[in-house]
Structures are given as C-alpha cells and as structure tokens.
Scaffold this active site. Structure first.
Site, mmCIF file in Angstrom:
data_model
loop_
_atom_site.group_PDB
_atom_site.id
_atom_site.type_symbol
_atom_site.label_atom_id
_atom_site.label_comp_id
_atom_site.label_asym_id
_atom_site.label_seq_id
_atom_site.Cartn_x
_atom_site.Cartn_y
_atom_site.Cartn_z
ATOM 1 N N GLU A 50 0.782 -1.203 -0.159
ATOM 2 C CA GLU A 50 0.090 -0.163 -0.183
ATOM 3 C C GLU A 50 0.926 1.280 0.086
ATOM 4 O O GLU A 50 1.733 1.140 0.670
ATOM 5 C CB GLU A 50 -0.934 0.129 1.192
ATOM 6 C CG GLU A 50 -2.022 1.292 1.393
ATOM 7 C CD GLU A 50 -2.962 1.171 2.195
ATOM 8 O OE1 GLU A 50 -3.005 0.282 3.154
ATOM 9 O OE2 GLU A 50 -3.743 1.937 1.964
ATOM 10 N N CYS A 242 -6.650 0.878 2.676
ATOM 11 C CA CYS A 242 -7.700 1.839 2.721
ATOM 12 C C CYS A 242 -7.472 2.810 1.354
ATOM 13 O O CYS A 242 -8.372 3.540 1.120
ATOM 14 C CB CYS A 242 -7.431 2.597 4.033
ATOM 15 S SG CYS A 242 -8.052 2.036 5.332
ATOM 16 N N ASN A 373 -11.820 -3.304 -0.225
ATOM 17 C CA ASN A 373 -11.000 -3.550 0.849
ATOM 18 C C ASN A 373 -11.400 -3.850 2.132
ATOM 19 O O ASN A 373 -11.774 -5.215 2.157
ATOM 20 C CB ASN A 373 -9.912 -2.161 0.961
ATOM 21 C CG ASN A 373 -9.073 -2.427 1.930
ATOM 22 O OD1 ASN A 373 -8.395 -3.447 2.317
ATOM 23 N ND2 ASN A 373 -8.829 -1.547 3.014
ATOM 24 N N GLU A 374 -11.635 -3.011 3.105
ATOM 25 C CA GLU A 374 -11.927 -3.535 4.407
ATOM 26 C C GLU A 374 -13.556 -3.003 4.499
ATOM 27 O O GLU A 374 -13.651 -2.094 5.448
ATOM 28 C CB GLU A 374 -11.082 -2.946 5.411
ATOM 29 C CG GLU A 374 -10.776 -3.613 6.656
ATOM 30 C CD GLU A 374 -9.697 -2.874 7.447
ATOM 31 O OE1 GLU A 374 -9.909 -1.600 7.523
ATOM 32 O OE2 GLU A 374 -8.755 -3.339 7.868
#
Ligand code: AHR
Length: 658
Positions: A50, A242, A373-374
């Site tokens: 990331e 994120c 993603n999350e």
C-alpha cells in the site's frame, strides 16, 4: 527416543506453559510424514503493498523530485519560493504540456546572473557518489534564450554535480542530462538555475537513479524491490489497503488513471496525507508513477501472483462511508471487467492493446481479484454480489476475494461470514491488528472452520506491541515471534487458509503514518524487521503438503499460556520434511522429534533459527540483529532430540526416505 515423564497429548492445542517450557520433562512432537494432508497453495505466503508511509512516492517509486508536475494543490509545495528582484517563479496552466496535469512552472530571469529554484525531494534527495542520475524535464522557451543549469547540492549547500541545458524550442520538448554526484548524500536537493535574461516553462521535472530495479528508466528502487524478491512472495496484493477506498469516492484509487505515459496519470491526494492528526503528512500525494502496469510487472519480476483490489463503490467506512448507489455501480463493475482484459486479454482487445502499448504483449496471467478492501455491512454484501455475478458470467476463471471487515471477531465479521458463505464466495479476506497475546492464543482459530466453505485470505495482520495506530508500536521480536506462532496455525490449516500477508509493507523512517511495518527505509538504506525474517522463513520453506503434527507434553506442564507451536510440511521436489517450531518461552528447551513413517534420514539437516530477546529490534545500524542463522544439525535417526533456544523460531529441513 527417551521419555522421562508420562506424556499428555494435546489434541486441542500445541502449547504448554511452564517456567521452563516443558515442566520437568521433554515434549514430543510426532510428525506423520506418511499421512500428508492438504496441498499448500504455492501462493500461500505473500505481500501486501500500500502507498502508506511513503511506500510508493518517496519510497519504492524511485523518482527523487517531489511535486515534479506542480499539481499539488499548493503548486509550489516541495519547491523553494525565492523572492527576488532578479526573477520569478510562477505556476501557470495555459497551453499545458498535458491536460491531465495542467500546471507548469514559468521561471523568469531578469539578470544575467540568473534565478534559481530548489526542490527538497522526499525528505531530501538521496544520491550515491559516482552513480549516474537521469535528469529530465519538459521545457519550452517562453522568452529570450536563457540556459538551465541543473545542480545537485548537499544538505549543507555544497555542490555535488552540475550540468547545463540550452537552446530550447518554443514547443514542449523533453530534455535530458545525466548528473554524477561527487559524494554520497542522503538529504540532497536539486536546484534549477535559469541563467541569462528570459523565461522558460518547465513541467515533469524528474530525477531518477540509473540503477533502478532491472535498470528500468523511471523505475523502482532496486534495494527495496530486492527486499521483496528475497521474500520469494507467492502473491502481491496491491494497491492497498484503505487507499483503494478513498476517504470519499472521488479520492478512491482508479486503476485506469494509473496506466499509460506517466505525465498523463492524474495526481491525487494520498488519503494518508491527512488521516492521522498525530502524523500529518501534508506533502503526501499519489503521482501513480507506480501504477497498475508497474504493479503487474513487479509481480512478474518477483514471481508473485498479482492480486489487485478494486473499489466496490464504497469509500472508507472509517471516514465518510460514502456509497455509490446500486443503480450507478455499473462503471465500477466495468472497471473490474476491463482490468481482467488489461491483465489477461489479447493484444487485439481494447485493454489488452493498452498493456501491449506499454511494452507487455504477453498476458499477466491474473487469477485473483479483490472486491473492496475493508468493507462491511449489508451495503458491502449487495455490492459484492453484483460484482460477483458480473465476473462469474464473464470471467469464471478469476477467483474473487471478498471482505470480512476490519476485525477478526466482531459484529461486522459475524454478519459478513454467513452472508459470504451464502453467496459462495471464493476467498474471504480477514484482517487482524492485535497484541502478541492474541496471536499466541489464537493458533486454533482455523481448526474449526468449515472445510467446505469459502477459503480464507488472512490478508492483513501484524502484532502490535502497544495498540493499533499507536505511534509507540515497535517491530520487536516478541511481536514477530507471536506472528510466527500464528503462522504455524495458518500452515496447519492450509486446506482452509489459502493465503496470508503481513501489513503494511514499507515505511520511510522520516515520513511514516503507521507502525509497525515489515520493511523500513530512508533515502538510501533499507532493512527488514524481525517480522520480515519470520515471513521470509515461512515463505522460503513453504513445502507442498501439510503433514499432521501431534504434540505430547509432560504431565507436569500447565496449559495457561501457549509456549510451543509447531507445523510441518513436505517438499516434494527435494523429499525434505520441513518442521517449523516456535519456543515462546524465555528458557531453552530440548524436545523429542519423531518423524513417523520415515525409514531413514539423511544425517545432515539444515536449520534456520531466529532467537533474540523479546524487545530486540533491527535498525539501519544493526539490520540483522534479529535474523535467521543457518546451521547444519546432525540427525541420527527418524526419532531424535532437538534443542530449541529460548524465544526462537526454528525451521528444520530434514531429508528423509519414506
Ligand atoms: O495496513 C494499514 C491499514 O489497515 C490498511 O490500509 C487498512 O486496510 C487497514 O485498516
């Protein structure tokens, strides 16, 4: 094999607690080499990339000039703002070099002595003595015939290299010159001096080391990629994290804006620029010089399966949680379908042709794709379902990774798993940032998972020595050892757990927002943490099939705190039995290892051992303070006694004849 005490079999756990590891006796670990279990996914141990902590811009992406295209909202951020009678530096956008990044710099000199402006780089510009650096610039004469001197200067202002460019056209033209510094400097600067009366327009002001990974012009930092290659990662997940989601949807990661000529890749703010009030990084932006093409290429270079993650129509739920309406999701889904074509399609297809135009005619053989993603909640499930349907119809060959939310056990997690099971999800991504105790105590998490349901990607994890998001977290040996203990459980459950990765991957010492991280760098150096070496030992000693392990403990051992952990695999090519052992006790121990089903062992085995004090860390000065030491151990017979140092991860490779 000598057993001094009666033994107790732990079926539910490979751990004991005692002041010394095994109480008054020795533990016995039996490895059933004749009963191989699940095949281990070759892509089991991977990496999570990331652009956080200056991971890409200022890190892996080797560009040394910050704000090279004057597109930061404060267009001169990173550049000096000289106030002088003899000249001016103005940011303009009239007839730009590239309309995707429309701003450029006009430097006017009103004196023969010249006018200069300086770039500070990413916390300085790191250069090495005698190496060649490629300077390039898009330049246009605006008035008169001034020249441009390109100068590298050290932190104390002394000159390191200087070259002059002159005779500029009235049209945008790329000009290049090589500079070779006379001394090494981690925090240099780049000065541009316009000499003679007149004005020039500048854009894409760039400085790259020639020595990049594979010597690619405009490429990646060779030392940082080498660290990745040395892990032998099975897959690489990118671009986050994120960062995929954006704090709002307009700030989400959009892969299509990250391919093609770099000048046309539209810069956006990096969400880690402002995420933490305690670690603001106002100069953090994404130039996308490291974009999706380069990610795929990097995966290929280091032999990792590409695992791109795409935004699913949801901005970060820790931020705005902005949603794309379901009836407007089509462009997001189309992005996913087009990505498959970009990665795998023929050169005659629209997106395959773009890949070929960037220099890669052959497909990248992408097999995995992450949707969101999350994310969590019913909003995620309904969006995931739409992506899954479209991809299943058009690309059933692609396995999808879905989200189980940000925690390994909470309401969000408990809501998502059954829903994803109902949807026949392929692979569910679990995340866990917790203290070492959690990792030591959860080594049975996957033993009870449904063997017929979706597979697991333990996609982000890291033991936190303090607490999540604390600036006090350290990459110490206790944390790494707890991860090693947990990884034995991932390996034992390789029939369910398909993949795993530590997160985050990189951090720049002067520009991090989050810790702990797997690899630390500054402008010239890089080192692996103890956690890095744990990942490396597992990845480089993967094996092909899980071997069942039974641990028997002396009856005197109490089971309050897990202290001993084990897993084993077989390497089909070499015929080796690979045993991974974690002694989390502060005292050494001697264990009985029994390779059941083995007739004959080759007497010389290899051992890779990491042992250190719980608080020990690596650093730029001591990069291998906590690192594996390789040795040869003598194995007299299939059942033998093996010494484990205190606080150790020990990997044994034993050649055996069944
Ligand atoms: O790894 C840092 C962050 O932690 C990731 O961006 C996110 O997915 C998680 O919350």
């Amino acid at each position: 094999m000598k057993l001094r005490l009666p033994l107790r079999t732990l079926t539910a756990g490979f751990f004991v607690a005692a002041t010394s590891l095994f109480g008054a006796g020795s533990a016995t670990i039996t490895i059933h080499t004749d009963k191989p279990g699940a095949k281990i996914n070759p892509a089991m141990w991977g990496i999570f990339f990331e652009d956080i902590n200056f991971g890409a811009d200022g890190g892996l992406y080797a560009e040394l000039v910050k704000n090279r295209s004057f597109e930061f909202p404060d267009a001169l951020m990173g550049w000096s703002r000289p106030k002088s009678e003899v000249g001016s530096a103005l940011v303009l956008d009239e007839s730009p070099f590239n309309s995707a990044n429309p701003h450029y710099l006009r430097i006017t000199s009103r004196a023969d002595s010249g006018f200069s402006i300086t770039n500070e780089g990413f916390r300085g510009i790191g250069v090495r003595k005698g190496e060649i650096y490629d300077f390039s610039v898009q330049i246009r004469a605006a008035e008169g015939k001034p020249s441009l001197t390109v100068q590298l200067v050290s932190a104390d202002g002394s000159g390191l290299a200087s070259e002059r460019l002159k005779n500029f056209s009235g049209d945008w033209t790329e000009r290049k010159v090589r500079v070779r510094p006379t001394a090494s400097e981690p925090k240099g600067r780049l000065s541009l001096i316009v000499e003679g009366k007149g004005a020039v327009d500048l854009d894409m002001v760039s400085l790259f080391p020639q020595k990049t990974w594979k010597n690619r012009p405009g490429g990646l930092r060779a030392d940082m990629v080498q660290m990745l290659a040395d892990l032998k990662p099975g897959f690489m997940r990118f671009p986050g994290g994120c960062i995929v989601e954006g704090n709002v949807l307009t700030n989400r990661y959009q892969w299509k804006t990250t391919i093609g000529p770099v000048a046309g890749r539209k810069l956006i703010i990096n969400r880690w620029n402002f995420e933490f009030k305690h670690r603001p990084t106002p100069d953090y932006f994404q130039s996308f010089g490291l974009g999706f093409f380069e990610f795929f290429q990097l995966c290929e270079d280091i032999g990792a399966e590409p695992l791109p993650i795409l935004n699913c129509g949801m901005a970060c739920q820790f931020n705005s949680g902005e949603l794309c309406a379901l009836d407007q999701l089509e462009p997001y889904i189309q992005d996913a379908l087009d990505l498959v074509e970009f990665a795998n399609g023929p050169v005659t297809s629209t997106w395959g042709a773009k890949r070929a135009a960037m220099g890669h005619r052959a497909p990248f053989k992408m097999k995995l794709l992450g949707i969101g993603n999350e994310q969590w909640g019913p909003q995620y499930v309904e969006r995931y379902a739409r992506f899954a349907k479209a991809l299943m119809e058009k690309h059933p060959e692609i396995q999808l990774v879905s989200s189980a939310g940000p925690s390994p056990a909470d309401d969000r997690f408990n809501f998502l798993w059954p829903k994803l099971r109902e949807l026949n999800a392929d692979i569910v991504d679990e995340h866990c940032y917790a203290n070492p105790k959690w990792f030591f105590e959860n080594t049975h998490r996957f033993d009870s998972y449904d063997r017929n349901g979706p597979k697991v990607f333990f996609g982000e994890y890291a033991a936190q020595s303090d607490k999540v998001v604390s600036v006090n977290n350290r990459n110490n040996w206790e944390c790494a050892l707890s991860e090693a203990a947990f990884m034995t459980s991932l390996e034992r459950n390789a029939d369910v757990v398909r993949m795993s990765s530590y997160a985050p991957l990189f951090a720049h010492e002067d520009a991090w927002q989050w810790r702990p991280n797997l690899i630390w760098c500054d402008n010239l150096r890089v080192f692996g943490t103890p956690n890095y070496y744990v990942q490396q030992l597992f990845s480089r000693n993967r094996g092909d099939a899980v071997l069942p392990v039974k641990l028997e403990l002396p009856v005197s051992a109490s089971s309050a705190t897990p202290k001993l952990f084990a897993s084993a695999t077989r390497d089909e090519a070499t015929g080796e039995i690979i045993v991974k052992l974690v002694n989390a006790d502060g005292v050494p121990a001697s264990i009985n290892l029994n390779l059941a089903g083995v007739k004959k062992v080759y007497p010389k085995a290899k051992a890779f051992v990491i042992t250190s004090d719980a608080r020990d860390e690596n650093s730029f000065e001591q990069p291998r303070k906590v690192a594996p030491v390789e040795s040869e151990v003598r194995i007299p017979s299939p059942a033998f006694t093996h010494a484990l140092p205190a606080n150790c991860l020990s990997v044994l490779r034993v050649k055996a004849e069944p």
